[in-house]
Every structure is written in C-alpha cells, then in structure tokens.
Motif scaffolding. Structure first.
Motif, PDB file in Angstrom:
ATOM      1  N   ALA A   1      60.290  35.180  35.472  1.00  0.00           N
ATOM      2  CA  ALA A   1      61.013  35.521  34.241  1.00  0.00           C
ATOM      3  C   ALA A   1      60.397  34.811  33.034  1.00  0.00           C
ATOM      4  N   ALA A   2      60.012  33.549  33.193  1.00  0.00           N
ATOM      5  CA  ALA A   2      59.406  32.798  32.090  1.00  0.00           C
ATOM      6  C   ALA A   2      58.074  33.415  31.674  1.00  0.00           C
ATOM      7  N   VAL A   3      57.248  33.786  32.631  1.00  0.00           N
ATOM      8  CA  VAL A   3      55.950  34.396  32.323  1.00  0.00           C
ATOM      9  C   VAL A   3      56.157  35.746  31.641  1.00  0.00           C
ATOM     10  N   ALA A   4      57.111  36.530  32.121  1.00  0.00           N
ATOM     11  CA  ALA A   4      57.393  37.831  31.510  1.00  0.00           C
ATOM     12  C   ALA A   4      57.867  37.664  30.066  1.00  0.00           C
ATOM     13  N   LEU A   5      58.721  36.668  29.807  1.00  0.00           N
ATOM     14  CA  LEU A   5      59.218  36.423  28.459  1.00  0.00           C
ATOM     15  C   LEU A   5      58.071  36.041  27.514  1.00  0.00           C
ATOM     16  N   VAL A   6      57.185  35.167  27.956  1.00  0.00           N
ATOM     17  CA  VAL A   6      56.042  34.762  27.130  1.00  0.00           C
ATOM     18  C   VAL A   6      55.163  35.972  26.812  1.00  0.00           C
ATOM     19  N   LEU A   7      54.907  36.825  27.795  1.00  0.00           N
ATOM     20  CA  LEU A   7      54.076  38.002  27.561  1.00  0.00           C
ATOM     21  C   LEU A   7      54.733  38.981  26.584  1.00  0.00           C
ATOM     22  N   VAL A   8      56.052  39.141  26.670  1.00  0.00           N
ATOM     23  CA  VAL A   8      56.772  40.034  25.753  1.00  0.00           C
ATOM     24  C   VAL A   8      56.690  39.495  24.325  1.00  0.00           C
ATOM     25  N   VAL A   9      56.900  38.181  24.150  1.00  0.00           N
ATOM     26  CA  VAL A   9      56.837  37.585  22.811  1.00  0.00           C
ATOM     27  C   VAL A   9      55.431  37.741  22.223  1.00  0.00           C
ATOM     28  N   ILE A  10      54.404  37.505  23.007  1.00  0.00           N
ATOM     29  CA  ILE A  10      53.027  37.658  22.536  1.00  0.00           C
ATOM     30  C   ILE A  10      52.765  39.115  22.161  1.00  0.00           C
ATOM     31  N   GLY A  11      53.242  40.048  22.967  1.00  0.00           N
ATOM     32  CA  GLY A  11      53.054  41.468  22.678  1.00  0.00           C
ATOM     33  C   GLY A  11      53.720  41.888  21.376  1.00  0.00           C
TER      34      GLY A  11
ATOM     35  N   PHE B   1      54.433  39.903  18.792  1.00  0.00           N
ATOM     36  CA  PHE B   1      53.700  39.256  17.703  1.00  0.00           C
ATOM     37  C   PHE B   1      52.422  40.022  17.369  1.00  0.00           C
ATOM     38  N   VAL B   2      51.649  40.384  18.395  1.00  0.00           N
ATOM     39  CA  VAL B   2      50.395  41.116  18.166  1.00  0.00           C
ATOM     40  C   VAL B   2      50.687  42.478  17.544  1.00  0.00           C
ATOM     41  N   SER B   3      51.736  43.151  18.001  1.00  0.00           N
ATOM     42  CA  SER B   3      52.100  44.454  17.433  1.00  0.00           C
ATOM     43  C   SER B   3      52.465  44.343  15.960  1.00  0.00           C
ATOM     44  N   MET B   4      53.213  43.308  15.589  1.00  0.00           N
ATOM     45  CA  MET B   4      53.617  43.139  14.194  1.00  0.00           C
ATOM     46  C   MET B   4      52.413  42.800  13.308  1.00  0.00           C
ATOM     47  N   VAL B   5      51.458  42.044  13.841  1.00  0.00           N
ATOM     48  CA  VAL B   5      50.241  41.761  13.071  1.00  0.00           C
ATOM     49  C   VAL B   5      49.448  43.044  12.853  1.00  0.00           C
ATOM     50  N   LEU B   6      49.313  43.873  13.902  1.00  0.00           N
ATOM     51  CA  LEU B   6      48.552  45.116  13.785  1.00  0.00           C
ATOM     52  C   LEU B   6      49.223  46.116  12.846  1.00  0.00           C
ATOM     53  N   MET B   7      50.566  46.099  12.783  1.00  0.00           N
ATOM     54  CA  MET B   7      51.288  47.007  11.891  1.00  0.00           C
ATOM     55  C   MET B   7      51.366  46.478  10.468  1.00  0.00           C
ATOM     56  N   GLY B   8      50.903  45.245  10.240  1.00  0.00           N
ATOM     57  CA  GLY B   8      50.910  44.678   8.905  1.00  0.00           C
ATOM     58  C   GLY B   8      52.210  44.027   8.497  1.00  0.00           C
TER      59      GLY B   8
END
Length: 195
Positions: free
Chosen positions: A39-49, A51-58
């Motif tokens: 669950a901890a690893v899944a949560l970290v991956l979701v948060v990173i995903g 963040f990266v999506s919001m950077v790509l969308m500006g």
C-alpha cells in the motif's frame, strides 16, 4: 527385542536446530506487513504520477512563473520610439479616454500631430492592446505598452489599412480594463454608451 551395541556415534550430541531443507515461510514476513508495504509503494507511485501529470499539463511550474506585468516576448526589449505614429481607438463606453491616453503619450515625447484617435466604438473590448504590423515594430509596441501600464501587445495587420501615410504606425485599442487607471477628460462627467 535386540539391543544394538553402543558405538562411537551414540556419543555425538544431538543438534537442537532444524536439520535439512524446509520450505516453510521465513519468520517475520507475514501477510499484514506485506500488505502495508504494498500500500505504501502504491501510494508513493500515485503521488508521483499526479505530480508529473500536473507538471506536463502546466498546472505546476517548476522554474517559477514569469512576471505577469511584463508582456515582452523573450529577446525583444521595450523601446519608446517616438518616430511611430499612434492611432488610439476607444473601445469602452466612456468618452474622453482617447484624450487622456493621447496626453500620456505626448508627455513621453510623441509629437501631438503623431498621436490621434477616435472616441467611438461599436463593440466593447476587454483588454487594452497595442497592435503592430511587422515584427520589427514589436519593440516600439512594447514601449507604448509600458507607457500604458503594461498593456497587451499583439501582431496583426487588421489596422494596417488605417495608415494612409505609409509611415510606421501602431494602433492602441483601449479596453474596459483601462477605465480604472484613467480619468475622464474635463466635461466628461458621465459614461455614455459606445456608438
């Protein structure tokens, strides 16, 4: 029953640990702990995903946003160039705005004969904009925009036909955003609808 005779192997002490290969689970790794780690690893991956999506969308700017007050194009510096004629068009419901903006430009060095305009408009315009025709005119347009407290600058040949002299000309369309920064000319106490 026959008793086996005692030999030297009978004197070897018996080992107290496990002997041989066992396929049982390792002690200490059980279901709830493995579930928590997953669950901890899944949560970290979701948060990173996210963040990266919001950077790509500006939506997130990693390197800081540019100053919204500076309408300049990278590499082009504003220059007050009084050799340009300036046409001022009032696209607000208030009369007298052209006279106020005209005086601002004259105070910056433009000749009175090179700054002219019209106080009537058929449709409202939201944001004060300085229009220029050629790329070479952009620096001068940015200079006029600075005089007008950071007006928007846009390249367009829409107003090029209004220049019959052949001299370089900029067109300023005064929008309703400029009403808060100008005062009406003497005698213009009331707002009148645009014609």
């Amino acid at each position: 029953m026959l008793k086996t005779p005692h030999d030297r192997f009978d004197d070897v002490p018996r080992a107290s640990g496990r002997v041989g290969a066992h396929r049982a689970e390792q002690p200490g790794i059980n279901g709830p702990i493995a579930l928590l780690w997953s669950a901890a690893v899944a949560l970290v991956l979701v948060v990173i995903g996210i963040f990266v999506s919001m950077v790509l969308m500006g939506r997130i700017d990693l390197f800081g946003a540019a100053d919204p007050e500076a309408p300049q194009t990278p590499g082009v510096l504003a220059k007050i160039d009084t050799s340009y004629r300036v046409l001022i068009l009032n696209a607000t419901p208030q009369t007298g705005v052209v006279a106020t903006v005209r005086q601002e430009l004259i105070d910056q060095g433009w000749a009175a004969s090179d700054v002219f305009g019209s106080d009537g408009s058929t449709s409202p315009f939201d944001e004060t904009t300085v229009f220029y025709v050629e790329k070479a005119d952009e620096a001068a347009a940015l200079g006029v925009a600075d005089v007008l407290d950071g007006a928007r600058v846009e390249q367009s040949d829409h107003y090029a036909s209004m220049d019959a002299t052949g001299e370089p000309q900029l067109t300023v369309v005064i929008g309703t955003d400029h009403l808060g920064t100008t005062s009406p000319a003497p005698g213009d106490g009331e707002e009148t609808p645009a014609s």
